[in-house]
Design a protein around this motif. Structure first.
Motif, PDB file in Angstrom:
ATOM      1  N   VAL A  93      76.234  24.305 -27.046  1.00  0.00           N
ATOM      2  CA  VAL A  93      76.647  24.544 -25.653  1.00  0.00           C
ATOM      3  C   VAL A  93      76.479  23.260 -24.841  1.00  0.00           C
ATOM      4  CG1 VAL A  93      76.024  25.742 -23.512  1.00  0.00           C
ATOM      5  CG2 VAL A  93      76.215  27.027 -25.654  1.00  0.00           C
ATOM      6  N   PHE A  94      75.364  22.568 -25.048  1.00  0.00           N
ATOM      7  CA  PHE A  94      75.110  21.293 -24.365  1.00  0.00           C
ATOM      8  C   PHE A  94      76.206  20.280 -24.689  1.00  0.00           C
ATOM      9  CE2 PHE A  94      73.345  16.997 -24.630  1.00  0.00           C
ATOM     10  CZ  PHE A  94      72.799  16.824 -23.359  1.00  0.00           C
ATOM     11  N   LEU A  95      76.493  20.124 -25.988  1.00  0.00           N
ATOM     12  CA  LEU A  95      77.516  19.164 -26.394  1.00  0.00           C
ATOM     13  C   LEU A  95      78.894  19.556 -25.859  1.00  0.00           C
ATOM     14  CD1 LEU A  95      76.598  18.438 -30.131  1.00  0.00           C
ATOM     15  CD2 LEU A  95      76.191  16.972 -28.143  1.00  0.00           C
ATOM     16  N   GLY A  96      79.243  20.831 -25.970  1.00  0.00           N
ATOM     17  CA  GLY A  96      80.557  21.299 -25.541  1.00  0.00           C
ATOM     18  C   GLY A  96      80.778  21.122 -24.053  1.00  0.00           C
ATOM     19  N   TYR A  97      79.787  21.498 -23.254  1.00  0.00           N
ATOM     20  CA  TYR A  97      79.944  21.399 -21.801  1.00  0.00           C
ATOM     21  C   TYR A  97      80.083  19.946 -21.354  1.00  0.00           C
ATOM     22  CZ  TYR A  97      79.018  21.691 -16.813  1.00  0.00           C
ATOM     23  OH  TYR A  97      79.115  21.579 -15.442  1.00  0.00           O
ATOM     24  N   HIS A  98      79.214  19.083 -21.862  1.00  0.00           N
ATOM     25  CA  HIS A  98      79.242  17.690 -21.410  1.00  0.00           C
ATOM     26  C   HIS A  98      80.462  16.946 -21.963  1.00  0.00           C
ATOM     27  CE1 HIS A  98      75.513  17.625 -19.155  1.00  0.00           C
ATOM     28  NE2 HIS A  98      74.964  18.370 -20.112  1.00  0.00           N
ATOM     29  N   LEU A  99      80.934  17.341 -23.142  1.00  0.00           N
ATOM     30  CA  LEU A  99      82.179  16.763 -23.649  1.00  0.00           C
ATOM     31  C   LEU A  99      83.347  17.193 -22.770  1.00  0.00           C
ATOM     32  CD1 LEU A  99      83.755  15.192 -25.815  1.00  0.00           C
ATOM     33  CD2 LEU A  99      83.875  17.325 -27.138  1.00  0.00           C
ATOM     34  N   TYR A 100      83.364  18.444 -22.372  1.00  0.00           N
ATOM     35  CA  TYR A 100      84.404  18.966 -21.480  1.00  0.00           C
ATOM     36  C   TYR A 100      84.385  18.237 -20.139  1.00  0.00           C
ATOM     37  CZ  TYR A 100      86.603  22.317 -18.255  1.00  0.00           C
ATOM     38  OH  TYR A 100      87.375  22.918 -17.287  1.00  0.00           O
ATOM     39  N   ALA A 101      83.187  18.043 -19.575  1.00  0.00           N
ATOM     40  CA  ALA A 101      83.063  17.344 -18.295  1.00  0.00           C
ATOM     41  C   ALA A 101      83.491  15.884 -18.420  1.00  0.00           C
ATOM     42  CB  ALA A 101      81.629  17.435 -17.794  1.00  0.00           C
ATOM     43  N   TRP A 102      83.137  15.270 -19.533  1.00  0.00           N
ATOM     44  CA  TRP A 102      83.492  13.858 -19.738  1.00  0.00           C
ATOM     45  C   TRP A 102      84.996  13.684 -19.899  1.00  0.00           C
ATOM     46  CZ3 TRP A 102      85.579  11.364 -24.140  1.00  0.00           C
ATOM     47  CH2 TRP A 102      85.592   9.972 -24.069  1.00  0.00           C
ATOM     48  N   LEU A 103      85.622  14.563 -20.668  1.00  0.00           N
ATOM     49  CA  LEU A 103      87.068  14.486 -20.852  1.00  0.00           C
ATOM     50  C   LEU A 103      87.792  14.710 -19.525  1.00  0.00           C
ATOM     51  CD1 LEU A 103      87.531  16.416 -24.229  1.00  0.00           C
ATOM     52  CD2 LEU A 103      87.767  13.948 -23.840  1.00  0.00           C
ATOM     53  N   GLY A 104      87.235  15.619 -18.704  1.00  0.00           N
ATOM     54  CA  GLY A 104      87.828  15.851 -17.397  1.00  0.00           C
ATOM     55  C   GLY A 104      87.754  14.616 -16.520  1.00  0.00           C
ATOM     56  N   ALA A 105      86.599  13.933 -16.551  1.00  0.00           N
ATOM     57  CA  ALA A 105      86.430  12.722 -15.745  1.00  0.00           C
ATOM     58  C   ALA A 105      87.337  11.606 -16.236  1.00  0.00           C
ATOM     59  CB  ALA A 105      84.971  12.279 -15.791  1.00  0.00           C
ATOM     60  N   VAL A 106      87.458  11.475 -17.553  1.00  0.00           N
ATOM     61  CA  VAL A 106      88.304  10.423 -18.123  1.00  0.00           C
ATOM     62  C   VAL A 106      89.773  10.653 -17.795  1.00  0.00           C
ATOM     63  CG1 VAL A 106      89.150   9.454 -20.301  1.00  0.00           C
ATOM     64  CG2 VAL A 106      86.712   9.843 -19.984  1.00  0.00           C
ATOM     65  N   SER A 107      90.189  11.903 -17.829  1.00  0.00           N
ATOM     66  CA  SER A 107      91.596  12.217 -17.574  1.00  0.00           C
ATOM     67  C   SER A 107      91.933  12.316 -16.089  1.00  0.00           C
ATOM     68  CB  SER A 107      91.970  13.536 -18.266  1.00  0.00           C
ATOM     69  OG  SER A 107      91.202  14.603 -17.728  1.00  0.00           O
ATOM     70  N   GLY A 108      90.913  12.196 -15.230  1.00  0.00           N
ATOM     71  CA  GLY A 108      91.142  12.249 -13.793  1.00  0.00           C
ATOM     72  C   GLY A 108      91.181  13.641 -13.225  1.00  0.00           C
ATOM     73  N   HIS A 109      90.802  14.646 -14.001  1.00  0.00           N
ATOM     74  CA  HIS A 109      90.763  16.020 -13.526  1.00  0.00           C
ATOM     75  C   HIS A 109      89.305  16.435 -13.306  1.00  0.00           C
ATOM     76  CE1 HIS A 109      94.657  15.742 -15.597  1.00  0.00           C
ATOM     77  NE2 HIS A 109      95.074  16.626 -14.690  1.00  0.00           N
ATOM     78  N   GLU A 110      88.937  16.584 -12.057  1.00  0.00           N
ATOM     79  CA  GLU A 110      87.556  16.926 -11.740  1.00  0.00           C
ATOM     80  C   GLU A 110      87.223  18.327 -12.251  1.00  0.00           C
ATOM     81  OE1 GLU A 110      84.536  17.095  -7.882  1.00  0.00           O
ATOM     82  OE2 GLU A 110      86.623  16.447  -7.650  1.00  0.00           O
ATOM     83  N   VAL A 111      86.055  18.446 -12.880  1.00  0.00           N
ATOM     84  CA  VAL A 111      85.618  19.723 -13.430  1.00  0.00           C
ATOM     85  C   VAL A 111      84.827  20.482 -12.368  1.00  0.00           C
ATOM     86  CG1 VAL A 111      84.192  20.845 -15.176  1.00  0.00           C
ATOM     87  CG2 VAL A 111      85.562  18.832 -15.775  1.00  0.00           C
ATOM     88  N   HIS A 112      85.263  21.695 -12.065  1.00  0.00           N
ATOM     89  CA  HIS A 112      84.561  22.533 -11.081  1.00  0.00           C
ATOM     90  C   HIS A 112      83.904  23.695 -11.824  1.00  0.00           C
ATOM     91  CE1 HIS A 112      86.340  20.432  -7.644  1.00  0.00           C
ATOM     92  NE2 HIS A 112      87.492  20.440  -8.327  1.00  0.00           N
ATOM     93  N   SER A 113      82.590  23.740 -11.797  1.00  0.00           N
ATOM     94  CA  SER A 113      81.848  24.795 -12.480  1.00  0.00           C
ATOM     95  C   SER A 113      81.268  25.762 -11.465  1.00  0.00           C
ATOM     96  CB  SER A 113      80.710  24.195 -13.322  1.00  0.00           C
ATOM     97  OG  SER A 113      81.208  23.293 -14.279  1.00  0.00           O
ATOM     98  N   SER A 114      81.203  27.014 -11.862  1.00  0.00           N
ATOM     99  CA  SER A 114      80.646  28.034 -10.975  1.00  0.00           C
ATOM    100  C   SER A 114      79.146  27.845 -10.832  1.00  0.00           C
ATOM    101  CB  SER A 114      80.944  29.422 -11.540  1.00  0.00           C
ATOM    102  OG  SER A 114      80.231  29.623 -12.763  1.00  0.00           O
ATOM    103  N   ALA A 115      78.577  28.498  -9.837  1.00  0.00           N
ATOM    104  CA  ALA A 115      77.136  28.413  -9.616  1.00  0.00           C
ATOM    105  C   ALA A 115      76.368  28.957 -10.819  1.00  0.00           C
ATOM    106  CB  ALA A 115      76.760  29.179  -8.352  1.00  0.00           C
TER     107      ALA A 115
END
Length: 355
Positions: free
Chosen positions: A207-229
């Motif tokens: 879960v740690f790897l998946g979430y941070h990989l998802y956030a990193w790919l979003g930042a690299v591609s210019g799409h900001e990741v919005h996560s719920s509370a």
């Protein structure tokens, strides 16, 4: 003088079994000498429980300081990786019943605490039979424990991945197993060995790897990741668990398996021949790895000759034991083992892996 020299020559061990018996006797005698010289060593139960308590308390304190922001994540990870290396040694001694042998409640309580501190490993009760078999048939094809640590596999990306991630190691073995029945059997075995703590441990890591990989790919591609509370709250817990428990154990396990899998010979070892089962790996450049597995490469070979001594006594015995073992023909720093996939024979350069 000639008569004395002849007598000494007759007493000198010549066969492998005589050499093994000689090394075992000499190390045992030296251990007895150390116990007499330092009476505190006779309080084996108290020493084991003390190291266990200090290590666990240290992990809790380190984790608390990290959560308060008093130490950085990398500091907590390194401290706890070091402390879990002590706990691993305690567990190994417990598997051999070196602490509280006649007090099952205390013995099993320590075993359980060891498992909690190292949840990515199968339970020590399950590992006991594997480990006893490892001592009995070390380096042979039936030595499952050595194989689990990747002994006998040729070096490459796959072996490195197995060293880093034990769960993926088991999963890959199941996927590439011949026949669907064998695949299912191995998958079921993986789940059983990792229930319950291992599933939580590896699940947290993925879960740690998946979430941070998802956030990193979003930042690299210019799409900001919005996560719920809720997601952020869950990830805050996951991040803390990874820093305090998961990452330290990944470092410890990698260092231990890297050292262990290369200091053990595998595949062409003469049955029950302690001279061929292990080597001593104590080169200076191995210290970054040795630090997180309590000098395993330098001292574990001693354990294959004398099982009864706890881990701290092996450290004290090492200078003397190394001399005796070298005289008997035990190898030191045989780094050709990397090319030979841990075969004992110096002629083996290309070998076949079990998985």
């Amino acid at each position: 003088m000639k008569v004395l020299e002849a007598a000494m020559e007759l007493e000198r061990p010549t066969t492998d079994q005589q050499k093994i018996d000689h090394v075992t006797r000499r190390i045992t005698e030296h251990g007895n000498y150390l116990r007499q010289r330092y009476p505190i060593l006779q309080h084996q139960n108290a020493l084991g429980a003390g190291v266990m308590a200090v290590s666990l308390i240290g992990m809790v304190v380190s984790g608390g300081l990290y959560l308060q922001g008093s130490i950085p994540a990398w500091g907590c990870i390194l401290i706890n990786a070091l402390l879990t290396s002590f706990i691993h040694e305690i567990e190994h001694d417990l598997i051999h019943r070196l602490y509280f042998r006649k007090q099952p409640l205390a013995h099993n309580a320590m075993m359980f605490l060891c498992w909690l501190a190292r949840p990515g490993m199968p339970s020590p009760w399950l590992r006991r039979s594997l480990h006893f078999h490892h001592h009995k048939e070390s380096g042979t094809e039936t030595d499952v424990e050595a194989w689990i640590t990747t002994s006998g596999s040729p070096w490459g990306v796959l072996r490195l991945l197995k060293l880093v991630d034990g769960f993926i190691f088991g999963f890959l073995n199941a996927v590439f197993a011949p026949g669907w029945r064998e695949k299912v059997r191995l998958l079921v075995k993986i789940v059983r060995l990792n229930t319950p703590f291992g599933l939580l441990y590896w699940g947290c890591w993925y879960v740690f790897l998946g979430y941070h990989l998802y956030a990193w790919l979003g930042a690299v591609s210019g799409h900001e990741v919005h996560s719920s509370a809720t997601t952020l709250a869950v990830m805050d817990v996951v991040n803390s668990v990874v820093v305090i428990l998961v990452a330290p154990n990944l470092i410890r396990q990698f260092c231990l398996f890297f050292i262990s899998s290369n200091m053990h010979y595998y595949g062409d070892v003469a049955p029950r021949n302690a001279l061929q089962q292990t080597q001593v790996m104590n080169a200076w450049w191995l210290w970054p790895f040795q630090l997180f597995c309590f000098n395993f490469g330098s001292t574990h070979s001693i354990h294959h000759f004398v099982v009864r001594d706890p881990f701290y006594l092996r450290q004290m015995t090492a200078p003397y034991a190394h001399q005796v073992m070298a005289e008997a023909g035990v190898r030191f720093n045989d780094f050709g083992t990397y090319k030979r996939a841990n075969r004992y024979s110096l002629a083996h350069t290309h070998t076949r892996s079990r998985g």
